[in-house]
Design an enzyme around this catalytic site. Structure first.
Site, PDB file in Angstrom:
ATOM      1  N   MET A  33       0.115  -8.367   0.538  1.00 58.02           N
ATOM      2  CA  MET A  33       0.409  -7.033   1.086  1.00 58.02           C
ATOM      3  C   MET A  33       0.970  -7.170   2.509  1.00 58.02           C
ATOM      4  O   MET A  33       0.957  -6.205   3.278  1.00 58.02           O
ATOM      5  CB  MET A  33      -0.848  -6.169   1.079  1.00 58.02           C
ATOM      6  CG  MET A  33      -1.363  -5.936  -0.345  1.00 58.02           C
ATOM      7  SD  MET A  33      -2.348  -4.442  -0.543  1.00 58.02           S
ATOM      8  CE  MET A  33      -3.709  -4.785   0.533  1.00 58.02           C
ATOM      9  N   LEU A  36       0.955 -11.085   7.422  1.00 56.55           N
ATOM     10  CA  LEU A  36       0.562 -12.433   6.998  1.00 56.55           C
ATOM     11  C   LEU A  36      -0.180 -13.215   8.085  1.00 56.55           C
ATOM     12  O   LEU A  36       0.178 -13.158   9.255  1.00 56.55           O
ATOM     13  CB  LEU A  36       1.805 -13.219   6.565  1.00 56.55           C
ATOM     14  CG  LEU A  36       2.621 -12.580   5.432  1.00 56.55           C
ATOM     15  CD1 LEU A  36       3.852 -13.438   5.112  1.00 56.55           C
ATOM     16  CD2 LEU A  36       1.781 -12.374   4.189  1.00 56.55           C
ATOM     17  N   HIS A  40      -2.865 -16.409   4.086  1.00 61.48           N
ATOM     18  CA  HIS A  40      -1.707 -16.231   3.196  1.00 61.48           C
ATOM     19  C   HIS A  40      -0.828 -17.487   3.222  1.00 61.48           C
ATOM     20  O   HIS A  40      -0.355 -17.952   2.180  1.00 61.48           O
ATOM     21  CB  HIS A  40      -0.829 -15.064   3.671  1.00 61.48           C
ATOM     22  CG  HIS A  40      -1.496 -13.721   3.676  1.00 61.48           C
ATOM     23  ND1 HIS A  40      -1.777 -13.046   4.836  1.00 61.48           N
ATOM     24  CD2 HIS A  40      -1.915 -12.918   2.668  1.00 61.48           C
ATOM     25  CE1 HIS A  40      -2.338 -11.882   4.546  1.00 61.48           C
ATOM     26  NE2 HIS A  40      -2.434 -11.779   3.240  1.00 61.48           N
ATOM     27  N   GLN A  64      -4.049   0.676  -5.329  1.00 64.12           N
ATOM     28  CA  GLN A  64      -5.318  -0.041  -5.212  1.00 64.12           C
ATOM     29  C   GLN A  64      -6.169   0.451  -4.046  1.00 64.12           C
ATOM     30  O   GLN A  64      -7.235  -0.094  -3.781  1.00 64.12           O
ATOM     31  CB  GLN A  64      -5.099  -1.550  -5.144  1.00 64.12           C
ATOM     32  CG  GLN A  64      -4.469  -2.067  -3.872  1.00 64.12           C
ATOM     33  CD  GLN A  64      -4.086  -3.530  -3.994  1.00 64.12           C
ATOM     34  OE1 GLN A  64      -3.173  -3.886  -4.732  1.00 64.12           O
ATOM     35  NE2 GLN A  64      -4.787  -4.396  -3.272  1.00 64.12           N
ATOM     36  N   ASP A 153     -10.578 -13.226  -2.084  1.00 57.45           N
ATOM     37  CA  ASP A 153     -10.802 -12.116  -3.010  1.00 57.45           C
ATOM     38  C   ASP A 153     -11.190 -12.723  -4.354  1.00 57.45           C
ATOM     39  O   ASP A 153     -10.424 -12.705  -5.311  1.00 57.45           O
ATOM     40  CB  ASP A 153      -9.532 -11.267  -3.117  1.00 57.45           C
ATOM     41  CG  ASP A 153      -9.117 -10.723  -1.771  1.00 57.45           C
ATOM     42  OD1 ASP A 153      -9.644  -9.693  -1.373  1.00 57.45           O
ATOM     43  OD2 ASP A 153      -8.277 -11.362  -1.094  1.00 57.45           O
ATOM     44  N   GLN A 156     -11.249 -10.577  -7.477  1.00 57.10           N
ATOM     45  CA  GLN A 156      -9.852 -10.294  -7.860  1.00 57.10           C
ATOM     46  C   GLN A 156      -9.253 -11.470  -8.639  1.00 57.10           C
ATOM     47  O   GLN A 156      -8.573 -11.288  -9.651  1.00 57.10           O
ATOM     48  CB  GLN A 156      -9.041 -10.016  -6.598  1.00 57.10           C
ATOM     49  CG  GLN A 156      -7.547  -9.997  -6.790  1.00 57.10           C
ATOM     50  CD  GLN A 156      -6.816  -9.610  -5.523  1.00 57.10           C
ATOM     51  OE1 GLN A 156      -6.841  -8.463  -5.134  1.00 57.10           O
ATOM     52  NE2 GLN A 156      -6.170 -10.555  -4.865  1.00 57.10           N
TER      53      GLN A 156
HETATM   54  P1  AMP Z   1      -3.624  -9.509   0.674  1.00 50.57           P
HETATM   55  O1  AMP Z   1      -2.390  -9.488   1.485  1.00 50.57           O
HETATM   56  O2  AMP Z   1      -4.869  -9.192   1.435  1.00 50.57           O
HETATM   57  O3  AMP Z   1      -3.488  -8.704  -0.606  1.00 50.57           O
HETATM   58  O4  AMP Z   1      -3.820 -11.002   0.207  1.00 50.57           O
HETATM   59  C1  AMP Z   1      -2.816 -11.672  -0.491  1.00 50.57           C
HETATM   60  C2  AMP Z   1      -3.381 -12.957  -1.023  1.00 50.57           C
HETATM   61  O5  AMP Z   1      -3.838 -13.770   0.061  1.00 50.57           O
HETATM   62  C3  AMP Z   1      -4.587 -12.743  -1.952  1.00 50.57           C
HETATM   63  O6  AMP Z   1      -4.507 -13.650  -3.031  1.00 50.57           O
HETATM   64  C4  AMP Z   1      -5.747 -13.044  -1.042  1.00 50.57           C
HETATM   65  O7  AMP Z   1      -6.892 -13.490  -1.745  1.00 50.57           O
HETATM   66  C5  AMP Z   1      -5.173 -14.150  -0.177  1.00 50.57           C
HETATM   67  N1  AMP Z   1      -5.911 -14.269   1.080  1.00 50.57           N
HETATM   68  C6  AMP Z   1      -6.170 -13.285   1.968  1.00 50.57           C
HETATM   69  N2  AMP Z   1      -6.923 -13.766   2.996  1.00 50.57           N
HETATM   70  C7  AMP Z   1      -7.144 -15.075   2.728  1.00 50.57           C
HETATM   71  C8  AMP Z   1      -7.862 -16.123   3.384  1.00 50.57           C
HETATM   72  N3  AMP Z   1      -8.507 -15.905   4.529  1.00 50.57           N
HETATM   73  N4  AMP Z   1      -7.866 -17.343   2.825  1.00 50.57           N
HETATM   74  C9  AMP Z   1      -7.219 -17.580   1.660  1.00 50.57           C
HETATM   75  N5  AMP Z   1      -6.523 -16.634   0.981  1.00 50.57           N
HETATM   76  C10 AMP Z   1      -6.488 -15.405   1.507  1.00 50.57           C
END
Ligand code: AMP
Length: 281
Positions: A33, A36, A40, A64, A153, A156
């Site tokens: 989303m 970054l 990410h 969501q 997540d 998820q």
């Molecule tokens: P989001 O932008 O929050 O939807 O996250 C996008 C992807 O990045 C999802 O697969 C999250 O699980 C992953 N993600 C978010 N924060 C972290 C983190 N601290 N460590 C590893 N993966 C992450």
């Protein structure tokens, strides 16, 4: 530094992927989303190792977010995101508008039972339907060989693995480990909401979880350990949404001693900011 190209339509995305396919290239997708951070980017680096071409999608998915949640205020900074991705030499950014993803008359949904009825699914009704639907769309739009999601997540990730298997979507799902700040706080775009006092308190969530996990590992019952940890967290200023031990694959509740594969899951508010974390026991 060459700027990573951005496409905003499914047609343009498919054209690019189609050309790569003709050259025999493999493709990885990292859905995000935006806003970054290193969490990410760790997934993007993993994707670079696993496929010839890497696509990162940036889409703040309205379906969501529940009513009263932070869809409108969710941090967005496409320019900074593009710079970070360009530095990693990825091949394409897919950043569609809401109208491209949800056209006039859109009325379909992917819904996973069981796994979505607990933890974040219980506190955020409809959240995982929104996630499952948008991830299904992204997988059909980009048709990657592999898609990568973070264990941050964790629920998820399980939900995505479930519907990919159930719906025979031809893609490999890979998980990436949680990336943390030096003080243990799991990186999250939502950490930007924390004021300095809350930011100083935030790492206590992971600290308390680690100490609880240690006790669970040596055979203390989850009920006793969690009740003490909850008290400590509430005293420190957290408002707990949940703190639970569950089976690492089925998410079934574990109330006694931990004997098999299990994880400790937490969601807690500091002010209006909801933090989530999970660790293996
Ligand atoms: P989001 O932008 O929050 O939807 O996250 C996008 C992807 O990045 C999802 O697969 C999250 O699980 C992953 N993600 C978010 N924060 C972290 C983190 N601290 N460590 C590893 N993966 C992450």
């Amino acid at each position: 530094m060459t700027k990573t190209p951005i496409v905003r339509t499914v047609a343009a995305l498919r054209k690019k992927v189609g050309a790569w396919r003709k050259e025999g290239k493999s493709v990885a997708l990292v859905p995000t989303m935006g806003s970054l951070h290193e969490g990410h980017l760790s997934l993007v680096k993993l994707a670079r190792k696993k496929a010839d071409k890497v696509i990162v999608s940036i889409f703040v998915n309205p379906t969501q977010f529940g009513a009263g949640e932070d869809f409108t205020t969710y941090p967005r900074d496409e320019k900074a995101d593009r710079d970070k991705l360009s530095a990693l030499s990825i091949h394409l950014i897919f950043a569609p508008k809401v109208t491209e993803m949800y056209g006039h008359g859109f009325s379909s949904e992917v819904s996973v039972h069981g796994l979505t009825e607990v933890l974040c699914g219980a506190s955020r009704p409809g959240h995982f339907d929104g996630v499952a639907t948008v991830v299904t769309k992204l997988l059909l739009q980009a048709a990657p060989d592999i898609a990568i999601f973070g264990e941050k997540d964790y629920q998820q990730l399980l939900v995505i693995r479930r519907f990919v298997q159930d719906l025979n979507i031809p893609v490999k799902i890979a998980g990436g480990a949680i990336v943390r700040e030096a003080d243990g706080l799991a990186m999250s775009s939502r950490n930007a909401y924390l004021n300095s006092k809350q930011r100083a308190t935030a790492p206590l969530l992971n600290k308390e979880m680690k100490s609880a996990a240690k006790k669970l590992k040596v055979g203390e019952t989850s009920k006793t350990v969690l009740s003490q940890a909850s008290k400590n967290l509430e005293k420190a200023g957290f408002r707990l949404d949940y703190l639970e031990v569950r089976h690492a694959q089925t998410l079934e509740a574990i109330e006694g001693k931990v004997t098999g594969p299990a994880r400790l899951f937490a969601a807690a508010f500091l002010g209006k900011t909801r933090l989530i974390d999970n660790i293996r026991i």
